[in-house]
Design a protein around this motif. Structure first.
Motif, PDB file in Angstrom:
ATOM      1  N   GLU A 231       0.840  -1.186   0.000  1.00 52.33           N
ATOM      2  CA  GLU A 231       0.000   0.000   0.000  1.00 52.33           C
ATOM      3  C   GLU A 231       0.881   1.244   0.000  1.00 52.33           C
ATOM      4  O   GLU A 231       2.009   1.224   0.475  1.00 52.33           O
ATOM      5  N   ASP A 232       0.345   2.337  -0.531  1.00 49.08           N
ATOM      6  CA  ASP A 232       1.110   3.584  -0.595  1.00 49.08           C
ATOM      7  C   ASP A 232       0.800   4.469   0.610  1.00 49.08           C
ATOM      8  O   ASP A 232       0.482   5.648   0.462  1.00 49.08           O
ATOM      9  N   ASP A 233       0.885   3.874   1.793  1.00 45.43           N
ATOM     10  CA  ASP A 233       0.619   4.601   3.035  1.00 45.43           C
ATOM     11  C   ASP A 233       1.833   4.499   3.951  1.00 45.43           C
ATOM     12  O   ASP A 233       2.525   3.473   3.995  1.00 45.43           O
ATOM     13  N   TRP A 234       2.075   5.575   4.720  1.00 41.11           N
ATOM     14  CA  TRP A 234       3.217   5.600   5.626  1.00 41.11           C
ATOM     15  C   TRP A 234       2.999   4.644   6.796  1.00 41.11           C
ATOM     16  O   TRP A 234       1.889   4.517   7.308  1.00 41.11           O
ATOM     17  N   MET A 235       4.072   4.013   7.245  1.00 42.58           N
ATOM     18  CA  MET A 235       4.027   3.194   8.453  1.00 42.58           C
ATOM     19  C   MET A 235       4.529   4.051   9.607  1.00 42.58           C
ATOM     20  O   MET A 235       5.641   4.585   9.548  1.00 42.58           O
ATOM     21  N   ILE A 236       3.724   4.209  10.653  1.00 44.67           N
ATOM     22  CA  ILE A 236       4.066   5.111  11.750  1.00 44.67           C
ATOM     23  C   ILE A 236       4.164   4.400  13.099  1.00 44.67           C
ATOM     24  O   ILE A 236       4.523   5.020  14.096  1.00 44.67           O
ATOM     25  N   ASP A 237       3.852   3.094  13.127  1.00 47.04           N
ATOM     26  CA  ASP A 237       3.904   2.314  14.362  1.00 47.04           C
ATOM     27  C   ASP A 237       5.173   1.461  14.347  1.00 47.04           C
ATOM     28  O   ASP A 237       5.323   0.574  13.499  1.00 47.04           O
ATOM     29  N   PRO A 238       6.125   1.712  15.263  1.00 52.78           N
ATOM     30  CA  PRO A 238       7.399   0.981  15.240  1.00 52.78           C
ATOM     31  C   PRO A 238       7.262  -0.524  15.443  1.00 52.78           C
ATOM     32  O   PRO A 238       8.059  -1.294  14.908  1.00 52.78           O
ATOM     33  N   VAL A 239       6.264  -0.950  16.218  1.00 50.55           N
ATOM     34  CA  VAL A 239       6.068  -2.388  16.413  1.00 50.55           C
ATOM     35  C   VAL A 239       5.660  -3.043  15.091  1.00 50.55           C
ATOM     36  O   VAL A 239       6.173  -4.097  14.714  1.00 50.55           O
ATOM     37  N   MET A 240       4.770  -2.392  14.364  1.00 59.54           N
ATOM     38  CA  MET A 240       4.340  -2.906  13.066  1.00 59.54           C
ATOM     39  C   MET A 240       5.487  -2.903  12.067  1.00 59.54           C
ATOM     40  O   MET A 240       5.621  -3.814  11.235  1.00 59.54           O
ATOM     41  N   ILE A 241       6.325  -1.862  12.139  1.00 57.54           N
ATOM     42  CA  ILE A 241       7.494  -1.795  11.259  1.00 57.54           C
ATOM     43  C   ILE A 241       8.425  -2.971  11.527  1.00 57.54           C
ATOM     44  O   ILE A 241       8.931  -3.619  10.595  1.00 57.54           O
ATOM     45  N   ALA A 242       8.655  -3.284  12.803  1.00 53.03           N
ATOM     46  CA  ALA A 242       9.522  -4.397  13.170  1.00 53.03           C
ATOM     47  C   ALA A 242       8.959  -5.716  12.657  1.00 53.03           C
ATOM     48  O   ALA A 242       9.687  -6.557  12.122  1.00 53.03           O
ATOM     49  N   ASP A 243       7.658  -5.909  12.819  1.00 49.65           N
ATOM     50  CA  ASP A 243       7.034  -7.156  12.376  1.00 49.65           C
ATOM     51  C   ASP A 243       7.061  -7.296  10.858  1.00 49.65           C
ATOM     52  O   ASP A 243       7.175  -8.399  10.336  1.00 49.65           O
ATOM     53  N   THR A 244       6.962  -6.165  10.142  1.00 47.27           N
ATOM     54  CA  THR A 244       6.895  -6.199   8.688  1.00 47.27           C
ATOM     55  C   THR A 244       8.269  -6.280   8.034  1.00 47.27           C
ATOM     56  O   THR A 244       8.502  -7.110   7.142  1.00 47.27           O
ATOM     57  N   TYR A 245       9.191  -5.435   8.477  1.00 45.33           N
ATOM     58  CA  TYR A 245      10.490  -5.353   7.820  1.00 45.33           C
ATOM     59  C   TYR A 245      11.599  -6.115   8.548  1.00 45.33           C
ATOM     60  O   TYR A 245      12.689  -6.282   7.992  1.00 45.33           O
ATOM     61  N   GLY A 246      11.327  -6.588   9.766  1.00 42.68           N
ATOM     62  CA  GLY A 246      12.308  -7.410  10.458  1.00 42.68           C
ATOM     63  C   GLY A 246      12.720  -8.615   9.635  1.00 42.68           C
ATOM     64  O   GLY A 246      13.924  -8.876   9.430  1.00 42.68           O
ATOM     65  N   PRO A 247      11.763  -9.381   9.119  1.00 45.55           N
ATOM     66  CA  PRO A 247      12.108 -10.545   8.309  1.00 45.55           C
ATOM     67  C   PRO A 247      12.817 -10.190   6.998  1.00 45.55           C
ATOM     68  O   PRO A 247      13.421 -11.062   6.376  1.00 45.55           O
ATOM     69  N   GLU A 248      12.730  -8.933   6.580  1.00 43.97           N
ATOM     70  CA  GLU A 248      13.391  -8.522   5.340  1.00 43.97           C
ATOM     71  C   GLU A 248      14.868  -8.229   5.536  1.00 43.97           C
ATOM     72  O   GLU A 248      15.588  -7.999   4.562  1.00 43.97           O
ATOM     73  N   GLY A 249      15.321  -8.176   6.799  1.00 43.56           N
ATOM     74  CA  GLY A 249      16.747  -7.980   7.039  1.00 43.56           C
ATOM     75  C   GLY A 249      17.135  -6.841   7.941  1.00 43.56           C
ATOM     76  O   GLY A 249      18.315  -6.523   8.075  1.00 43.56           O
ATOM     77  N   LEU A 250      16.169  -6.182   8.609  1.00 45.92           N
ATOM     78  CA  LEU A 250      16.521  -5.119   9.551  1.00 45.92           C
ATOM     79  C   LEU A 250      17.327  -5.679  10.713  1.00 45.92           C
ATOM     80  O   LEU A 250      17.091  -6.796  11.170  1.00 45.92           O
TER      81      LEU A 250
END
Length: 307
Positions: A231-250
C-alpha cells in the motif's frame, strides 16, 4: 519493556532496559552484519516500576540474537540506551529510527554494503536518489555544495533564511559534493539534459532521539521512508514496522512512539527561486515557489526516497 524474539525454533525473552546497559560493547571479531537470519519479531510492552530499572553490565549480544528492539523516551532523556545502536551502525547495520516527521530506515553513509542492503530491504531502484540525515551544517557543507550564500549581484543569501528553520521538517535538495558516495546520488533521468546532475536530499531533523544518534556518528546517515509493502501509506507504528520489515533484514528498531503520517516538505534548492516539489509538515516560506500540480517526470524523479 520486554521483547520476545522467535528465532527459528528458539524462543528468546529479554528485558530491553537491563539488557542494553550503558556498558554494552560489541567485539568486532564476533559481530557480523552479513545476511541476517530470517526471524519474526513480536514486541510486547510491560509496564514496570521505575525503581526496578537499573543499569547493569548485561551479556554481550551478537546478531544471531535476532532483531534488536529498543524503546526510548521521545525526549532522549535515556540516551544511554542508544549506545548499542550507534555501535551497530558504525559496524554496518541497517535499522529504523524516529525523526521529526516519520520513521526512517537508516545506515552509515560510509558503508557501501549497508547502503545496498537498505535498497534491497525497501526495494528501491538504483536510480532513485537517497536522502542523508545530518547533525549540523558542517555535515551539509562537507557532503554537498551547500546553500546559496549570495554573490552581491542580486542573488539572495538563502543560507541565512534556511538556518532559521533547521533543524526542522524539510528535505532540501542540494548539489552533491565529491565526498558523497556514488550510491547515494542520482545520475539523472532519461532526459539527456539532466543526465549529468548529481543531487542529494538533505535533512536535519528536529527530533531528540535522532539527533542523539547523529551526534555520536562520524558521518551522516543514509535514510529512506517506510511504507506498507503493498500500500502507498506511511508506516508510523514501530512495532508494526519491526514485524513487517524485520524478516526482510533489519538489524534494529528504535521505538520513539507512534508518529503522525506527515512527511517532510521537499524543496529543490538547485533552482532559483527554490521550488517546492512536495508540500509536507514544513510550512511554505515566502522565498519558496510552490510547484503546480502538473509535475514533470523530471521533477518527480528529483524527489528523493526520503522522509
Amino acid at each position: 519493556m520486554q521483547t520476545v524474539c522467535v528465532c527459528g525454533d528458539k524462543l528468546r525473552r529479554f528485558d530491553a532496559v537491563s539488557f542494553f546497559g550503558s556498558r554494552v560493547s560489541f567485539p568486532s571479531a564476533r559481530v557480523s552484519f552479513g545476511a541476517p537470519r530470517r526471524s519474526r519479531v513480536l514486541s510486547m510492552v510491560v509496564k514496570r516500576s521505575p525503581k526496578r530499572l537499573k543499569y547493569t553490565t548485561a551479556s554481550r549480544f551478537t546478531k544471531e540474537d535476532g532483531l534488536v528492539y529498543i524503546e526510548a523516551d521521545p525526549s532522549a532523556s535515556d540516551s544511554w540506551k542508544l549506545e548499542p545502536i550507534v555501535n551497530m551502525l558504525k559496524q554496518g547495520a541497517v535499522g529504523v529510527i524516529p525523526t521529526d516527521t516519520l520513521y526512517a530506515i537508516v545506515c552509515d553513509l560510509r558503508s557501501h554494503s549497508a547502503i545496498e542492503r537498505l535498497r534491497r530491504i525497501k526495494n528501491i531502484e538504483a536510480s532513485k536518489p537517497l536522502s542523508i540525515l545530518c547533525h549540523s551544517f558542517r555535515d551539509i557543507d562537507k557532503y554537498t555544495a551547500g546553500f546559496p550564500r549570495g554573490d552581491g549581484q542580486g542573488h539572495a543569501n538563502l543560507f541565512k533564511a534556511v538556518k532559521h528553520y533547521l533543524p526542522g521538517p524539510y528535505t532540501f535538495i542540494l548539489i552533491a559534493s565529491k565526498e558523497l558516495p556514488k550510491q547515494c546520488i542520482r545520475f539523472g533521468t532519461s532526459a539527456a539534459k539532466y543526465a549529468s546532475r548529481k543531487n542529494v536530499g538533505v535533512r536535519m531533523p528536529d527530533d531528540a532521539i535522532c539527533q542523539a544518534i547523529l551526534k555520536e556518528m562520524d558521518a551522516p546517515l543514509i535514510c529512506t521512508s517506510i511504507k506498507f509493502q503493498k500500500e502507498d501509506d506511511w508506516m508510523i507504528d514501530p512495532v508494526m514496522i519491526a514485524d513487517t520489515y524485520g524478516p526482510e533484514g533489519l538489524d534494529f528498531v528504535v521505538d520513539g512512539g507512534v508518529r503522525v503520517a506527515e512527511p517532510s516538505t521537499v524543496v529543490d534548492m538547485t533552482k532559483m527561486p527554490p521550488k517546492v516539489l512536495r508540500q509536507g509538515k514544513g510550512p511554505i516560506l515566502q522565498w519558496m515557489e510552490l510547484e503546480d500540480d502538473q509535475k514533470t517526470d523530471v521533477d518527480k524523479d528529483l524527489i528523493p526516497a526520503g522522509i
